[in-house]
Design an enzyme around this catalytic site. Structure first.
Site, PDB file in Angstrom:
ATOM      1  N   GLN A 183       0.730  11.406  17.751  1.00  0.00           N
ATOM      2  CA  GLN A 183      -0.571  11.022  17.196  1.00  0.00           C
ATOM      3  C   GLN A 183      -1.118   9.744  17.854  1.00  0.00           C
ATOM      4  OE1 GLN A 183       1.212  10.691  13.181  1.00  0.00           O
ATOM      5  NE2 GLN A 183      -0.105   8.911  12.921  1.00  0.00           N
ATOM      6  N   SER A 242      -2.232  -2.854   5.932  1.00  0.00           N
ATOM      7  CA  SER A 242      -1.910  -1.985   7.057  1.00  0.00           C
ATOM      8  C   SER A 242      -0.759  -2.606   7.823  1.00  0.00           C
ATOM      9  CB  SER A 242      -3.135  -1.864   7.977  1.00  0.00           C
ATOM     10  OG  SER A 242      -2.751  -1.370   9.239  1.00  0.00           O
ATOM     11  N   GLY A 264       0.836  -1.209   0.000  1.00  0.00           N
ATOM     12  CA  GLY A 264       0.000   0.000   0.000  1.00  0.00           C
ATOM     13  C   GLY A 264       0.864   1.250   0.000  1.00  0.00           C
ATOM     14  N   HIS A 265       1.864   1.277   0.883  1.00  0.00           N
ATOM     15  CA  HIS A 265       2.802   2.410   0.902  1.00  0.00           C
ATOM     16  C   HIS A 265       3.507   2.527  -0.462  1.00  0.00           C
ATOM     17  CE1 HIS A 265       3.010   1.381   5.389  1.00  0.00           C
ATOM     18  NE2 HIS A 265       2.620   2.642   5.396  1.00  0.00           N
TER      19      HIS A 265
HETATM   20  P1  AMP Z   1       1.131   4.921   7.807  1.00  0.00           P
HETATM   21  O1  AMP Z   1       2.527   4.419   7.662  1.00  0.00           O
HETATM   22  O2  AMP Z   1       0.161   3.859   8.219  1.00  0.00           O
HETATM   23  O3  AMP Z   1       1.034   6.185   8.597  1.00  0.00           O
HETATM   24  O4  AMP Z   1       0.664   5.314   6.341  1.00  0.00           O
HETATM   25  C1  AMP Z   1       1.393   6.197   5.537  1.00  0.00           C
HETATM   26  C2  AMP Z   1       0.585   6.539   4.319  1.00  0.00           C
HETATM   27  O5  AMP Z   1       0.288   5.349   3.605  1.00  0.00           O
HETATM   28  C3  AMP Z   1      -0.755   7.191   4.655  1.00  0.00           C
HETATM   29  O6  AMP Z   1      -1.032   8.213   3.699  1.00  0.00           O
HETATM   30  C4  AMP Z   1      -1.727   6.046   4.530  1.00  0.00           C
HETATM   31  O7  AMP Z   1      -3.042   6.450   4.209  1.00  0.00           O
HETATM   32  C5  AMP Z   1      -1.105   5.272   3.385  1.00  0.00           C
HETATM   33  N1  AMP Z   1      -1.541   3.875   3.379  1.00  0.00           N
HETATM   34  C6  AMP Z   1      -1.477   3.002   4.412  1.00  0.00           C
HETATM   35  N2  AMP Z   1      -2.033   1.825   4.055  1.00  0.00           N
HETATM   36  C7  AMP Z   1      -2.459   1.973   2.772  1.00  0.00           C
HETATM   37  C8  AMP Z   1      -3.137   1.127   1.841  1.00  0.00           C
HETATM   38  N3  AMP Z   1      -3.491  -0.120   2.149  1.00  0.00           N
HETATM   39  N4  AMP Z   1      -3.415   1.613   0.615  1.00  0.00           N
HETATM   40  C9  AMP Z   1      -3.065   2.885   0.281  1.00  0.00           C
HETATM   41  N5  AMP Z   1      -2.432   3.735   1.119  1.00  0.00           N
HETATM   42  C10 AMP Z   1      -2.142   3.286   2.334  1.00  0.00           C
END
Ligand code: AMP
Length: 297
Positions: free
Chosen positions: A75, A203, A47-48
């Site tokens: 946060q 996630s 996703g990232h």
């Molecule tokens: P995080 O590391 O969880 O804070 O996420 C960093 C970025 O990656 C944020 O903009 C999230 O919305 C995005 N993100 C996390 N999981 C996904 C996913 N499954 N699909 C798309 N973007 C994601």
């Protein structure tokens, strides 16, 4: 030294200091090099990486893609999972290298919040409308932490473009509002949610799930699809649809619903009548692990 690295995809830089990151960003700005930025908390997954790909597409081969990896303590609520949030910087760096990232920015807490001391650090950014409900209601100090750290990161990296995931729909909407309200010179791009083949949104927290919880966790996606199916046949009252979805979620013994909400995707204001074009968001606990998902109906 800088000039050489800029032309070479494989020479990915790891930047730890804010001053060095700002200096590098300024050099690129002077050269009219477009900077695309993907802020993350690390423990990267596909996703990232889909956001990184999008950033590369947008800035082009001559542009620079910067990924930040920072588990932002402000946060997380006092009872949340900051201490156990997964981290693997070596793997993250490797994934970024493979993806052709130019800079991985990895600041630490002492740099971001000098000495954790309010005499040294006493300013924050608070968005006061969109961040009230849903995640903001369940996690009262969460968005203040997010907007503050994103504002800081945007000032440090100074990107033309920053890519956020629709996975955190409310977060992306709050950041778009902050950028508009405070005149940040950055274009916010929201990229689609990347899912496992069975629909579970990727996630870093999925990692905490036991095999059994992992199987049950598809209930978030199934609930979104059920809501989509229902509105296809016409408008339905929010209360009725919530009751139906509560029942659906309860079919999984390990699942505990935190909230489910239907709202207008632009204003995030809850709707009484759910129609096509309304948005759904939900948060579900599996043990201590809290998962969120959302989708347009
Ligand atoms: P995080 O590391 O969880 O804070 O996420 C960093 C970025 O990656 C944020 O903009 C999230 O919305 C995005 N993100 C996390 N999981 C996904 C996913 N499954 N699909 C798309 N973007 C994601």
């Amino acid at each position: 030294m800088l000039g050489r690295g800029c032309k070479n995809f494989s020479a990915m830089r790891i930047v730890k200091s804010i001053a060095a990151m700002q200096k590098l960003a300024q050099r690129w700005q002077v050269k009219n090099t477009c900077i695309g930025f993907v802020p993350t908390m690390g423990y990267l997954h596909a996703g990232h990486l889909s956001l990184v790909k999008r950033a590369r597409q947008l800035v082009g081969r001559r542009g620079k893609v910067i990924v930040s990896i920072y588990v932002n303590p402000t946060q997380f609520g006092p009872k949340e999972d900051l201490g156990r949030y997964p981290r693997d910087l070596t793997r993250d760096k490797q994934l970024c290298r493979t993806e052709g990232v130019d800079v991985v920015f990895v600041p630490d807490d002492k740099l971001m919040y000098p000495q954790g001391d309010h005499k040294v650090f006493s300013t924050c950014v608070i968005e006061e409308a969109l961040s009230r409900g849903m995640e903001g209601a369940s996690r009262p100090t969460h968005f203040r932490g997010v907007t503050t750290v994103v504002a800081k990161l945007l000032n440090i990296v100074q990107p033309e473009i920053a890519v956020f995931g629709a996975k955190d729909f409310q977060q992306a909407t709050v950041i778009q509002r902050m950028v508009r309200d405070l005149n940040f010179r950055v274009k916010i791009i929201v990229a689609p949610t990347y899912r496992e083949s069975d629909g579970l949104a990727m996630s870093s927290r999925n990692n905490f799930l036991s095999a059994d919880e992992r199987r049950q966790a598809t209930i978030l996606w199934r609930a979104i699809r059920q809501a989509r199916q229902t509105v296809r046949t016409g408008t339905v009252s929010s209360e009725r649809l919530k009751a139906e979805l509560r029942h659906t979620i309860a079919s999984q013994p390990a699942a505990r619903l935190d909230y489910v909400e239907f709202f207008d995707p632009d204003t995030l204001v809850p709707v009484k009548k759910v129609t096509r074009g309304s948005h759904i968001a939900l948060a579900v606990f599996f043990g201590k692990t809290r998962l969120i998902d959302n989708g347009r109906l």
